[in-house]
Design a protein around this motif. Structure first.
Motif, PDB file in Angstrom:
ATOM      1  N   GLU A 156       5.192   0.642  -7.187  1.00  0.00           N
ATOM      2  CA  GLU A 156       3.764   0.818  -7.188  1.00  0.00           C
ATOM      3  C   GLU A 156       3.185  -0.537  -6.821  1.00  0.00           C
ATOM      4  N   ALA A 157       3.449  -1.415  -7.489  1.00  0.00           N
ATOM      5  CA  ALA A 157       2.843  -2.804  -7.208  1.00  0.00           C
ATOM      6  C   ALA A 157       3.011  -3.228  -5.906  1.00  0.00           C
ATOM      7  N   LEU A 167      -7.450  -2.926   1.527  1.00  0.00           N
ATOM      8  CA  LEU A 167      -7.674  -1.587   0.854  1.00  0.00           C
ATOM      9  C   LEU A 167      -7.236  -1.869  -0.647  1.00  0.00           C
ATOM     10  N   ARG A 168      -7.883  -1.025  -1.751  1.00  0.00           N
ATOM     11  CA  ARG A 168      -7.618  -1.000  -2.949  1.00  0.00           C
ATOM     12  C   ARG A 168      -6.981   0.022  -3.498  1.00  0.00           C
ATOM     13  N   GLY A 169      -5.638  -0.197  -3.780  1.00  0.00           N
ATOM     14  CA  GLY A 169      -4.676   0.783  -3.952  1.00  0.00           C
ATOM     15  C   GLY A 169      -4.817   0.944  -5.535  1.00  0.00           C
ATOM     16  N   LEU A 177       3.371  -1.498  -3.256  1.00  0.00           N
ATOM     17  CA  LEU A 177       2.492  -0.725  -2.442  1.00  0.00           C
ATOM     18  C   LEU A 177       1.035  -1.191  -2.473  1.00  0.00           C
ATOM     19  N   ILE A 178       0.610  -1.324  -3.734  1.00  0.00           N
ATOM     20  CA  ILE A 178      -0.821  -1.972  -3.781  1.00  0.00           C
ATOM     21  C   ILE A 178      -1.027  -3.360  -3.314  1.00  0.00           C
ATOM     22  N   GLU A 179       0.090  -4.245  -3.420  1.00  0.00           N
ATOM     23  CA  GLU A 179      -0.072  -5.530  -2.797  1.00  0.00           C
ATOM     24  C   GLU A 179      -0.131  -5.428  -1.373  1.00  0.00           C
ATOM     25  N   THR A 180       0.666  -4.596  -0.745  1.00  0.00           N
ATOM     26  CA  THR A 180       0.745  -4.255   0.656  1.00  0.00           C
ATOM     27  C   THR A 180      -0.683  -3.706   1.415  1.00  0.00           C
ATOM     28  N   LEU A 181      -1.334  -2.725   0.365  1.00  0.00           N
ATOM     29  CA  LEU A 181      -2.704  -2.357   0.976  1.00  0.00           C
ATOM     30  C   LEU A 181      -3.718  -3.554   0.810  1.00  0.00           C
TER      31      LEU A 181
END
Length: 232
Positions: A121-122, A133-135, A124-128
């Motif tokens: 998940e982290a 974008l705020r994942g 993907l959140i870093e990618t966003l």
């Protein structure tokens, strides 16, 4: 007086081979994963891999998925349906969705399934975050959301701490296929894509950011590879 050992070498990051592939049939990639898993069960010191690709339209079920989450009759579907050994409920893959299959030995990182899920998940959140974008995570659920819309799903299998399966990030797919299922068994939250927020976004660009974020989050050295995966 304590004298620090300035010559002590820093830990060497674990290498992770990156394979950026095109659109690969699901059953082909699934066979690759099982072969790579078998090789690492026999030889746990083999290198880690991160496989990034897309799939033609296909539905997949987790090992315990309920058929009640399908809104179509299996024999009437135009697309293939596979029941796999991963966790999670039914999901949909198609071009425009970036799929990542990390083949890792968690003994070299942290042998903890919950930790591994949160790490994915982290990534993907870093990618966003790179795209402004705020994942977000939702307690009790696995995946990543943006403004209440689910943009990434995760389903894994781990055997003797070797991982297969992984994550799917909706970059710019045709989301129509998701209307034929209850995605991940979650009926009250919509599925969306990054293109809803950034219309010009491409899978090619996001591949680069996912690979970079993966190396940062897992503390490994990403090594891009050319050609196809050397299947044992």
């Amino acid at each position: 007086m304590i004298v620090l050992d300035k010559l002590r070498p820093l830990p060497i990051p674990r290498h992770c081979l990156l394979y950026n592939l095109g659109c690969v049939p699901y059953e082909t990639a699934w066979a690759w994963q099982r072969s790579l898993l078998a090789a690492r069960l026999a030889h746990p010191d083999l290198e880690d891999l991160l496989i990034l690709l897309e799939h033609p339209p296909v539905y997949t079920l987790g090992t315990g998925s309920s058929l009640a989450h399908l809104k179509f009759q299996r024999e009437e579907s135009n697309y293939s349906l596979f029941r796999t050994e991963r966790g999670g409920e039914v999901t949909y893959h198609c071009p425009g969705q970036l799929v990542g299959y990390p083949i890792l030995n968690l003994q070299s990182y942290r042998p903890d399934l919950h930790w591994y899920l949160r790490q994915l998940e982290a990534v993907l959140i870093e990618t966003l975050a790179h795209y402004g974008l705020r994942g977000e995570r939702i307690p009790g659920l696995t995946g990543v959301w943006v403004e209440g819309v689910k943009v990434a799903a995760i389903g894994i299998k781990v055997k003797r701490w070797i991982t297969i399966h992984g994550f799917a990030l909706n970059v710019c797919p045709d989301l129509a296929g998701f209307r034929e299922i209850v995605p991940c068994g979650i009926g009250d939250r919509p599925v969306g894509s990054l293109a809803q927020f950034i219309p010009e976004i491409t899978v090619a660009a996001v591949r680069v950011q996912v690979a970079q974020a993966f190396g940062q989050v897992f503390g490994c050295q990403i090594q891009p590879q050319g050609g196809t995966i050397p299947i044992p």
